[in-house]
Design an enzyme around this catalytic site. Structure first.
Site, PDB file in Angstrom:
ATOM      1  N   GLU A   1       1.935   3.983  -3.384  1.00  0.00           N
ATOM      2  CA  GLU A   1       0.701   3.525  -4.025  1.00  0.00           C
ATOM      3  C   GLU A   1       0.759   2.077  -4.512  1.00  0.00           C
ATOM      4  O   GLU A   1      -0.220   1.351  -4.405  1.00  0.00           O
ATOM      5  CB  GLU A   1       0.302   4.471  -5.153  1.00  0.00           C
ATOM      6  CG  GLU A   1      -0.034   5.895  -4.671  1.00  0.00           C
ATOM      7  CD  GLU A   1      -1.214   5.986  -3.699  1.00  0.00           C
ATOM      8  OE1 GLU A   1      -1.966   4.999  -3.572  1.00  0.00           O
ATOM      9  OE2 GLU A   1      -1.364   7.043  -3.058  1.00  0.00           O
TER      10      GLU A   1
ATOM     11  N   GLY B   1     -10.963   9.604  -5.094  1.00  0.00           N
ATOM     12  CA  GLY B   1     -11.843   8.574  -4.562  1.00  0.00           C
ATOM     13  C   GLY B   1     -11.721   8.535  -3.054  1.00  0.00           C
ATOM     14  O   GLY B   1     -12.712   8.436  -2.324  1.00  0.00           O
ATOM     15  N   GLY B   2     -10.488   8.603  -2.610  1.00  0.00           N
ATOM     16  CA  GLY B   2     -10.226   8.618  -1.188  1.00  0.00           C
ATOM     17  C   GLY B   2      -8.874   9.247  -0.941  1.00  0.00           C
ATOM     18  O   GLY B   2      -8.038   9.296  -1.840  1.00  0.00           O
TER      19      GLY B   2
ATOM     20  N   TYR C   1       0.667   2.854  -9.246  1.00  0.00           N
ATOM     21  CA  TYR C   1      -0.287   1.981  -8.556  1.00  0.00           C
ATOM     22  C   TYR C   1      -0.212   0.560  -9.106  1.00  0.00           C
ATOM     23  O   TYR C   1       0.039  -0.399  -8.389  1.00  0.00           O
ATOM     24  CB  TYR C   1      -1.727   2.479  -8.763  1.00  0.00           C
ATOM     25  CG  TYR C   1      -2.106   3.763  -8.058  1.00  0.00           C
ATOM     26  CD1 TYR C   1      -1.656   4.986  -8.515  1.00  0.00           C
ATOM     27  CD2 TYR C   1      -2.951   3.752  -6.953  1.00  0.00           C
ATOM     28  CE1 TYR C   1      -2.032   6.178  -7.891  1.00  0.00           C
ATOM     29  CE2 TYR C   1      -3.337   4.934  -6.320  1.00  0.00           C
ATOM     30  CZ  TYR C   1      -2.875   6.134  -6.790  1.00  0.00           C
ATOM     31  OH  TYR C   1      -3.249   7.284  -6.174  1.00  0.00           O
TER      32      TYR C   1
ATOM     33  N   GLU D   1      -5.942   9.222   2.246  1.00  0.00           N
ATOM     34  CA  GLU D   1      -5.623   8.468   3.464  1.00  0.00           C
ATOM     35  C   GLU D   1      -5.213   9.357   4.629  1.00  0.00           C
ATOM     36  O   GLU D   1      -4.254   9.052   5.337  1.00  0.00           O
ATOM     37  CB  GLU D   1      -4.498   7.482   3.132  1.00  0.00           C
ATOM     38  CG  GLU D   1      -3.143   8.123   2.744  1.00  0.00           C
ATOM     39  CD  GLU D   1      -2.961   8.441   1.268  1.00  0.00           C
ATOM     40  OE1 GLU D   1      -3.983   8.660   0.575  1.00  0.00           O
ATOM     41  OE2 GLU D   1      -1.810   8.485   0.818  1.00  0.00           O
ATOM     42  N   ASN D   2      -5.911  10.456   4.864  1.00  0.00           N
ATOM     43  CA  ASN D   2      -5.527  11.329   5.960  1.00  0.00           C
ATOM     44  C   ASN D   2      -5.591  10.540   7.266  1.00  0.00           C
ATOM     45  O   ASN D   2      -6.585   9.867   7.537  1.00  0.00           O
ATOM     46  CB  ASN D   2      -6.428  12.560   5.974  1.00  0.00           C
ATOM     47  CG  ASN D   2      -6.258  13.371   4.697  1.00  0.00           C
ATOM     48  OD1 ASN D   2      -5.138  13.602   4.253  1.00  0.00           O
ATOM     49  ND2 ASN D   2      -7.370  13.769   4.076  1.00  0.00           N
TER      50      ASN D   2
ATOM     51  N   HIS E   1      -8.314   0.422   0.487  1.00  0.00           N
ATOM     52  CA  HIS E   1      -7.115   1.071  -0.029  1.00  0.00           C
ATOM     53  C   HIS E   1      -6.612   2.146   0.948  1.00  0.00           C
ATOM     54  O   HIS E   1      -5.433   2.150   1.329  1.00  0.00           O
ATOM     55  CB  HIS E   1      -7.419   1.682  -1.401  1.00  0.00           C
ATOM     56  CG  HIS E   1      -6.263   2.403  -2.015  1.00  0.00           C
ATOM     57  ND1 HIS E   1      -5.395   1.812  -2.900  1.00  0.00           N
ATOM     58  CD2 HIS E   1      -5.820   3.671  -1.847  1.00  0.00           C
ATOM     59  CE1 HIS E   1      -4.468   2.684  -3.261  1.00  0.00           C
ATOM     60  NE2 HIS E   1      -4.704   3.825  -2.629  1.00  0.00           N
TER      61      HIS E   1
ATOM     62  N   MET F   1     -11.518  13.296 -10.018  1.00  0.00           N
ATOM     63  CA  MET F   1     -10.688  13.400 -11.229  1.00  0.00           C
ATOM     64  C   MET F   1     -10.596  12.097 -12.009  1.00  0.00           C
ATOM     65  O   MET F   1     -10.421  12.121 -13.225  1.00  0.00           O
ATOM     66  CB  MET F   1      -9.298  13.886 -10.863  1.00  0.00           C
ATOM     67  CG  MET F   1      -9.268  15.381 -10.598  1.00  0.00           C
ATOM     68  SD  MET F   1      -7.600  16.002 -10.696  1.00  0.00           S
ATOM     69  CE  MET F   1      -7.009  15.506  -9.101  1.00  0.00           C
ATOM     70  N   LYS F   2     -10.702  10.977 -11.321  1.00  0.00           N
ATOM     71  CA  LYS F   2     -10.644   9.696 -12.014  1.00  0.00           C
ATOM     72  C   LYS F   2     -11.715   9.615 -13.095  1.00  0.00           C
ATOM     73  O   LYS F   2     -11.550   8.911 -14.090  1.00  0.00           O
ATOM     74  CB  LYS F   2     -10.840   8.567 -10.993  1.00  0.00           C
ATOM     75  CG  LYS F   2     -10.758   7.194 -11.595  1.00  0.00           C
ATOM     76  CD  LYS F   2     -11.020   6.110 -10.577  1.00  0.00           C
ATOM     77  CE  LYS F   2     -10.911   4.740 -11.254  1.00  0.00           C
ATOM     78  NZ  LYS F   2     -11.350   3.667 -10.359  1.00  0.00           N
TER      79      LYS F   2
ATOM     80  N   ASP G   1       1.012  16.691  -9.819  1.00  0.00           N
ATOM     81  CA  ASP G   1      -0.396  16.491 -10.207  1.00  0.00           C
ATOM     82  C   ASP G   1      -0.518  16.188 -11.697  1.00  0.00           C
ATOM     83  O   ASP G   1      -1.456  15.508 -12.124  1.00  0.00           O
ATOM     84  CB  ASP G   1      -1.240  17.726  -9.875  1.00  0.00           C
ATOM     85  CG  ASP G   1      -1.455  17.893  -8.378  1.00  0.00           C
ATOM     86  OD1 ASP G   1      -1.369  16.892  -7.652  1.00  0.00           O
ATOM     87  OD2 ASP G   1      -1.704  19.040  -7.949  1.00  0.00           O
TER      88      ASP G   1
HETATM   89  N1  BES Z   1      -3.259   9.132  -1.896  1.00  0.00           N
HETATM   90  C1  BES Z   1      -4.160   8.854  -2.956  1.00  0.00           C
HETATM   91  C2  BES Z   1      -4.788  10.082  -3.549  1.00  0.00           C
HETATM   92  C3  BES Z   1      -3.794  11.098  -4.074  1.00  0.00           C
HETATM   93  C4  BES Z   1      -2.670  10.709  -4.767  1.00  0.00           C
HETATM   94  C5  BES Z   1      -4.026  12.432  -3.877  1.00  0.00           C
HETATM   95  C6  BES Z   1      -1.771  11.670  -5.236  1.00  0.00           C
HETATM   96  C7  BES Z   1      -3.135  13.370  -4.348  1.00  0.00           C
HETATM   97  C8  BES Z   1      -2.007  12.988  -5.033  1.00  0.00           C
HETATM   98  C9  BES Z   1      -5.261   7.883  -2.529  1.00  0.00           C
HETATM   99  O1  BES Z   1      -4.825   6.912  -1.630  1.00  0.00           O
HETATM  100  C10 BES Z   1      -5.706   7.128  -3.750  1.00  0.00           C
HETATM  101  O2  BES Z   1      -4.882   6.479  -4.330  1.00  0.00           O
HETATM  102  N2  BES Z   1      -6.987   7.202  -4.105  1.00  0.00           N
HETATM  103  C11 BES Z   1      -7.532   6.468  -5.217  1.00  0.00           C
HETATM  104  C12 BES Z   1      -8.299   5.283  -4.697  1.00  0.00           C
HETATM  105  C13 BES Z   1      -8.003   3.983  -5.233  1.00  0.00           C
HETATM  106  C14 BES Z   1      -6.794   3.645  -5.969  1.00  0.00           C
HETATM  107  C15 BES Z   1      -8.772   2.842  -4.682  1.00  0.00           C
HETATM  108  C16 BES Z   1      -8.469   7.381  -5.983  1.00  0.00           C
HETATM  109  O3  BES Z   1      -8.673   8.517  -5.555  1.00  0.00           O
HETATM  110  O4  BES Z   1      -8.995   6.975  -6.995  1.00  0.00           O
HETATM  111 ZN    ZN Z   2      -3.539   5.495  -2.509  1.00  0.00          ZN
END
Ligand code: BES
Ligand code: ZN
Length: 587
Positions: free
Chosen positions: A310, A260-261, A377, A263-264, A287, A542-543, A369
């Site tokens: 997280e 989804g995002g 989270y 945080e780079n 987030h 992937m979500k 992964d």
């Molecule tokens: N840092 C994560 C994405 C991530 C985690 C990538 C582990 C690779 C390995 C990012 O901050 C994240 O948590 N994204 C969530 C968004 C959300 C919880 C609002 C996502 O991608 O769904």
């Molecule tokens: Zn995150």
């Protein structure tokens, strides 16, 4: 030998990288980066020593010290999860090493897109996704968040394309049909935050310290969707202290972006599925913004303490939402999180791996992964809510701010947090039975529950086909909860009545759309298979892939369809998503 991270060959008895310089040339034909990296040590080597580096599918040609003198080196035995590390033999007095190499065409961090896979359709696109352990497929490094580095970088790309990095942009020069873009990251970051993208990119200012980047055709809608970003930054600063990274720019990715995002730092990467046209998914921006404090400023020392990244960030995200949209909205998000958490805990239980539902995990021999889930989270969030409730908001805010202050630009583990709590609020952890949260599986029975009148209203209607008047004014999140709470036993007639009345099969909000597709599939209906096929052909987040493929794969009648769809789409998926879904379908 002491390794601070089960997913890295980084060794405490060896030199520590503190700064790196990376110069890369991007070749879209061969799908490779040709690059040089100089790794500068924090302190010169006191005696001759091996220096082990994480690497995956890298073809190394030369290894020297920083003055150019050749060094002996060898590849270490390959490991399915860690990759093929390198060992460089460093003489006494060395201040760093330099490696020339090229990346493999299958680099796990990189996705190379054909022009046809982009929005504009005319130019190729390249992007990286280094979290959790994919930086090593881009450059040899101590690929552990236990090691923080500053860096300087350059990227040489075909003229007409723009390179952006999660760093401060410097100058650029064009020569012979190529352009070199220069960057600098003055703050020390964990290697998983190294990030870049190359493509037909344009940008628009959102505020003095934030702009959005994306392909030109998406710019207007992206700028509209994220117009409120400055208010989010201001809310976050008033909660967590000054924003330390100068800029908070956004990059809207191609649809195959697997998260989804991400945080780079200075340049958050976002899925284009956030462009719902109604700003209903900006919590993802909140987030990633929150990670500027929790994660990027204070970083988990390794993936076993991922909840410190997280869980804290979900807590911070909902505090930002509460400040901007009110307590009740934040509670609705918490309720969605609770659904996801319960579902994940049940899944791990069923798979015989309940230990992965502890906050502090043991991940030696486990691919991060594969272990990834919402547990760190949402369970992490709930523990922080429990602590907040027990301490009172004012005291807990002080505790949190003290944590961020004490560990700025540092890497932390769970014991550091325990020690911090004991120091600032003796007895607080015991009061909520924190050891159970941290080291036992599952959700403690006294975990805080989201409360709101809006939640009760949704719950009362779940499973029915409500009158339009009963749901007037519902937001996307209420619809999502409604769909998630509807039992998976709806009849074909009920499903089609719902869709006719509320048009879920064409919902622009992908959270609502996917919740609907899952309700339909899990109720045993085939009516939405064309929509599922179309969605999986467009979106690589992937979500969504995971539950949709799991639902198809979990039913004998649609299992072959899951395989067909995967085969049809896998070449368009990011390598990380491809591997995760292939693993799911093999079970
Ligand atoms: N840092 C994560 C994405 C991530 C985690 C990538 C582990 C690779 C390995 C990012 O901050 C994240 O948590 N994204 C969530 C968004 C959300 C919880 C609002 C996502 O991608 O769904
Ligand atoms: Zn995150």
């Amino acid at each position: 030998m002491a390794r601070p991270d089960p997913h890295s060959v980084t060794d405490d008895s060896q030199p520590t990288t503190r700064h790196l310089e990376w110069d890369a040339t991007v070749d879209f034909q061969s799908k490779r980066l040709s690059a040089t990296v100089s790794l500068h040590f924090k302190e010169a080597a006191k005696s001759p020593t091996p220096f082990d580096l994480d690497a995956r599918a890298l073809e190394v040609s030369t290894v020297t010290d920083l003055s150019g003198a050749a060094l002996k080196w060898e590849a270490l035995p390959p490991d399915a999860i860690l990759g093929t590390p390198l060992r460089v033999h460093v003489p006494a007095g060395a201040t760093g090493v330099r490696l020339e190499y090229r990346t493999g065409p299958e680099a796990s961090a990189l996705q190379w897109l054909e022009p046809s896979q982009t929005h504009g359709g005319n130019q190729p696109y390249l992007f990286s996704q280094c979290q959790a352990i994919h930086a090593r497929s881009v450059l040899p490094c101590q690929d552990s968040p236990a090691r923080r580095v500053s860096y300087r970088a350059s990227m040489n790309v075909p003229s007409g394309l723009v390179a952006v990095m999660a760093a401060a942009p410097k100058n650029s020069q064009s020569k012979g049909g190529r352009t070199t873009f220069h960057f600098e990251m003055p703050q020390v970051i964990p290697p998983y935050l190294l990030a870049f993208a190359v493509g037909d990119l344009a940008s628009k200012d959102l505020s003095p310290r934030s702009r959005v980047w994306c392909e030109p055709g998406l710019l207007a809608s992206a700028a509209w969707e994220f117009e409120g970003v400055e208010r989010q930054i201001e809310a976050a600063e008033s909660l967590f202290g000054p924003y330390d990274w100068e800029r908070f720019d956004l990059l809207v990715m191609p649809p195959s972006f697997p998260y989804g995002g991400m945080e780079n730092p200075r340049l958050t990467f976002l899925t284009p599925t956030l462009l719902a046209g109604d700003r209903s998914m900006v919590n993802v921006v909140a987030h990633e913004l929150a990670h500027s404090w929790t994660g990027n400023l204070v970083t988990n020392v390794n993936a076993e303490h991922f909840w410190l990244n997280e869980g804290f960030t979900v807590f911070a995200e909902r505090r930002i939402l509460e400040a901007l949209e009110g307590h009740e909205n934040a509670e609705l998000h918490a309720a969605l999180g609770r659904n996801d958490l319960e579902e994940a805990v049940a899944r791990f239980e069923k798979a015989g791996t309940p230990e992965l539902t502890r906050l502090r995990t043991r991940l030696a021999g486990i691919d991060p992964d594969e272990a990834f889930s919402v547990v760190p989270y949402e369970k992490g969030y709930l523990l922080l809510r429990a602590l907040e409730a027990a301490a009172g908001r004012e005291r807990f805010d002080a505790l949190l701010q003290g944590w961020l202050e004490k560990h700025r630009f540092g890497s932390v583990n769970t014991d550091d947090f325990i020690a911090h709590c004991e120091q600032l609020a003796p007895g607080l952890l015991a009061k909520v039975n924190a050891p159970q949260w941290i080291d036992q599986p599952g959700i403690p029975a006294d975990a805080p529950r989201a409360k709101s009148a809006r939640l009760d209203a949704v719950k009362a209607l779940a499973g029915t086909v409500p009158e339009a008047s009963a749901v007037a004014g519902w937001s996307a999140i209420e619809w999502q909860l409604f769909l998630e709470w509807s039992p998976r036993t709806l009849s074909a007639a009920q499903l089609s009545a719902l869709d006719e009345r509320f048009h879920f099969s064409s919902a622009k909000n992908t959270e609502v759309h996917v919740a609907w597709l899952l309700l339909s599939l899990q109720s045993g209906s085939d009516a939405m298979l064309p929509q599922v096929e179309s969605f999986l052909g467009r979106v690589g987040r992937m979500k969504y892939l995971k539950p949709l493929f799991a639902a198809l794969h979990g039913r004998a009648s649609t299992r072959p369809f899951a395989k067909t769809l995967f085969e049809k789409n896998s070449s368009r998926l990011h390598p990380i998503a491809r591997q995760v879904i292939a693993g799911m379908l093999a079970k």
